[in-house]
Design an enzyme around this catalytic site. Structure first.
Site, PDB file in Angstrom:
ATOM      1  N   ARG A   6       0.693  -1.258   0.048  1.00  0.00           N
ATOM      2  CA  ARG A   6      -0.116   0.002   0.158  1.00  0.00           C
ATOM      3  C   ARG A   6       0.816   1.239  -0.095  1.00  0.00           C
ATOM      4  NH1 ARG A   6      -5.175  -0.235   2.109  1.00  0.00           N
ATOM      5  NH2 ARG A   6      -4.688   1.595   3.489  1.00  0.00           N
ATOM      6  N   ARG A  17       8.868   6.711  -3.944  1.00  0.00           N
ATOM      7  CA  ARG A  17       9.015   7.341  -4.966  1.00  0.00           C
ATOM      8  C   ARG A  17      10.515   7.914  -5.161  1.00  0.00           C
ATOM      9  NH1 ARG A  17       3.864  10.109  -3.071  1.00  0.00           N
ATOM     10  NH2 ARG A  17       2.214   8.669  -3.670  1.00  0.00           N
ATOM     11  N   ARG A  69      -7.075  -5.846  14.834  1.00  0.00           N
ATOM     12  CA  ARG A  69      -6.214  -4.524  15.377  1.00  0.00           C
ATOM     13  C   ARG A  69      -7.294  -3.708  15.773  1.00  0.00           C
ATOM     14  NH1 ARG A  69      -3.231  -0.545  13.519  1.00  0.00           N
ATOM     15  NH2 ARG A  69      -3.482  -0.818  11.429  1.00  0.00           N
ATOM     16  N   ARG A  84       0.650   7.661  15.540  1.00  0.00           N
ATOM     17  CA  ARG A  84       0.670   9.087  14.501  1.00  0.00           C
ATOM     18  C   ARG A  84      -0.288   9.901  15.597  1.00  0.00           C
ATOM     19  NH1 ARG A  84      -2.606   6.457   9.496  1.00  0.00           N
ATOM     20  NH2 ARG A  84      -4.120   5.491  10.567  1.00  0.00           N
ATOM     21  N   GLU A  94      -3.057   8.580  18.252  1.00  0.00           N
ATOM     22  CA  GLU A  94      -3.644   7.311  17.897  1.00  0.00           C
ATOM     23  C   GLU A  94      -2.653   6.181  18.367  1.00  0.00           C
ATOM     24  OE1 GLU A  94      -4.840   7.006  13.769  1.00  0.00           O
ATOM     25  OE2 GLU A  94      -4.260   5.105  13.887  1.00  0.00           O
ATOM     26  N   TYR A 124      -8.946  -5.380   4.156  1.00  0.00           N
ATOM     27  CA  TYR A 124      -8.579  -4.066   4.629  1.00  0.00           C
ATOM     28  C   TYR A 124      -8.884  -3.079   3.437  1.00  0.00           C
ATOM     29  CZ  TYR A 124      -4.374  -1.112   6.136  1.00  0.00           C
ATOM     30  OH  TYR A 124      -3.663  -0.282   6.481  1.00  0.00           O
ATOM     31  N   ASP A 151     -10.323   0.524   1.644  1.00  0.00           N
ATOM     32  CA  ASP A 151     -10.522   1.748   1.708  1.00  0.00           C
ATOM     33  C   ASP A 151     -12.150   1.816   1.378  1.00  0.00           C
ATOM     34  OD1 ASP A 151      -7.972   2.724   2.432  1.00  0.00           O
ATOM     35  OD2 ASP A 151      -7.246   2.588   0.615  1.00  0.00           O
TER      36      ASP A 151
END
Ligand code: FAD
Ligand code: UDP
Length: 388
Positions: free
Chosen positions: A177, A181, A255, A286, A309, A357, A359
């Site tokens: 995921r 770059r 989780r 985060r 979090e 998972y 989105d």
């Protein structure tokens, strides 16, 4: 209206359930949505914090992005989108870097400017040092793509904290995921469409469910209401699949997250909507700062709202957020899916029902597809059996 009198019962008012409710109602059928929480929207729910007046995402920042023209157009029937494009930073040993790993991260981490070709060569050499023919877990996959030094700095600690599992026990697909770059492109997502709903996620759900043919019952657990349904009624179930079957084959591992919200008396706490913490010693994964998600809005100049979090293994009474998906889980899920196949009037879907998972755009896309392929044929079959 009694539950048995609706054409369909939808369990869960997240994007999967809300999309199916909206689609079914659009054909003139009646729908009752049962939601055990006190609000619609599932994990995408947003509300305004009374103290600061800042809108926040109760279950962590939700960034909408998709390559699906169909999903993008579908959602535009219920909302406009802002121009927001998501960027993330990560803190490692007191220094901040762009995330996902890009040329800026690589140059800053190795302490010198490199061209894209030089950076690519350096990373390739480091990755080749431990090359394996087919990486078959998260650690092997990550090291094969970014090399060990970048993996140790930015992935290992974060992933261990996030999944409470050794990265060698996690599927390689999780790290797929996260792009790498060799340009200075600072954006998190590369999809064609991106933005946030102009007046928040909850308003989108309100509009999707705003139909005289849809009733929503909040604070109702499906398992308390199940006995009052009719045996052949269509049920769309977007809760955890193992719970549906009373955990009879065992529990799938999930989780869960703990969110610690705090109003802080400064204009800007961290300068970005999301900052990750890569090091294992920092307990949170985060920090979200919600005012940065909507720079187009007027916010109080002297206050901000942040949320730390924390991630941990879910117990049965916790909210399940992410399927852990170990090899054992995949086997168990496959056994539950066989059981699910025998429930002729029940459609299992969404992140919890399909143990995937997903989105937001994927949850919506699968609901649109299930509506066309499964719901429409369900009623065609029912009519045939009545006629036959
Ligand atoms: P959910 O939203 O989980 O909805 C399921 C609903 O079913 C819940 O409201 C639940 O209470 C209800 N339910 C369960 N059991 C029962 C029962 N027995 N009776 C009644 N109701 C029941 N996606 C993105 O695209 N971008 C992001 O940035 C992003 N960030 C995320 C961050 C976090 C922390 C999390 C957890 C997820 C994130 N996602 C993101 C994923 C997104 O939340 C999901 O794709 C989406 O919520 C899936 O919708 P759903 O309807 O399948 O599930
Ligand atoms: N990841 C990481 N470091 C980061 C961000 C992500 O190692 O700073 C890894 C981690 O294993 C995570 C995966 O990349 O589970 C996917 O990240 P993504 O941001 O897509 O996860 P999400 O926040 O949606 O769970």
């Amino acid at each position: 209206m009694a539950l048995r009198d609706y054409d369909a019962i939808i369990v869960g008012a997240g994007f999967y359930g809300a999309t199916l409710a909206e689609r079914i109602a659009s054909t003139g059928r009646t729908v009752c949505v049962l939601e055990r929480r006190s609000h619609i929207g599932g994990n995408c729910y947003s509300e305004t914090d009374a103290g600061t007046g800042i809108e926040y995402h109760k279950y962590g920042s939700h960034l909408f992005h998709t390559n699906s023209e169909e999903v993008w157009r579908y959602l535009h029937r219920f909302t406009g989108f802002t121009q927001y494009r998501h960027r993330v930073l990560t803190v490692h040993k007191g220094q901040v870097y762009p995330m996902p790993i890009n040329l800026g991260t690589i140059c800053a981490f190795f302490g010198r400017y490199m061209t894209p070709t030089e950076a690519r060569e350096l990373v390739r050499r480091q990755a080749d040092a431990e090359a394996r023919s087919t990486p078959d877990n998260l650690e092997e996959k990550a090291v094969a793509s970014i090399g060990r030094p970048l993996y140790e700095a930015f992935v290992r600690g974060y992933t261990k904290k996030q999944w409470q599992t050794d990265p060698r026990q996690l599927p390689a697909s999780i790290i797929a995921r996260l792009p790498v770059r060799f340009t200075f492109d600072p954006y998190y997502f590369a999809d064609q469409y991106e933005g946030l709903p102009v007046d928040g996620y909850t308003a989108v759900f309100r509009r999707m469910l705003d139909s005289p043919r849809i009733d929503v019952r909040l604070g109702v657990d499906f398992f308390d209401a199940r006995d009052s349904l009719c045996p052949h009624q269509l049920v769309v179930y977007s809760g955890p699949i193992d719970r549906y079957f009373g955990y009879r084959l065992g529990e799938l591992s999930w989780r869960t997250l703990d969110f610690e919200r705090e109003a802080v008396g400064v204009d800007d706490y961290q300068g970005a909507a999301v900052v990750n913490y890569a090091d294992e010693e920092v307990p949170h994964t985060r920090i979200h700062e919600f005012k940065h998600l909507h720079p187009e809005r007027r916010h109080p100049p002297d206050r901000t709202l942040i949320c730390r979090e924390y991630s941990r293994r879910a117990r049965r009474d916790d909210e399940p957020y992410y399927p852990v998906n170990t090899a054992r889980d995949r086997q168990l899920f496959s056994a539950y899916r066989s059981l699910a196949g025998r429930e002729n009037n029940v459609l299992f879907g969404g992140r919890l029902g399909s143990y995937q998972y997903l989105d937001m755009h994927q949850a919506i896309a699968s609901a649109l597809s299930d509506f066309r392929k499964k719901v429409v044929s369900f009623w065609a079959r029912t009519l045939e059996s009545v006629a036959g």
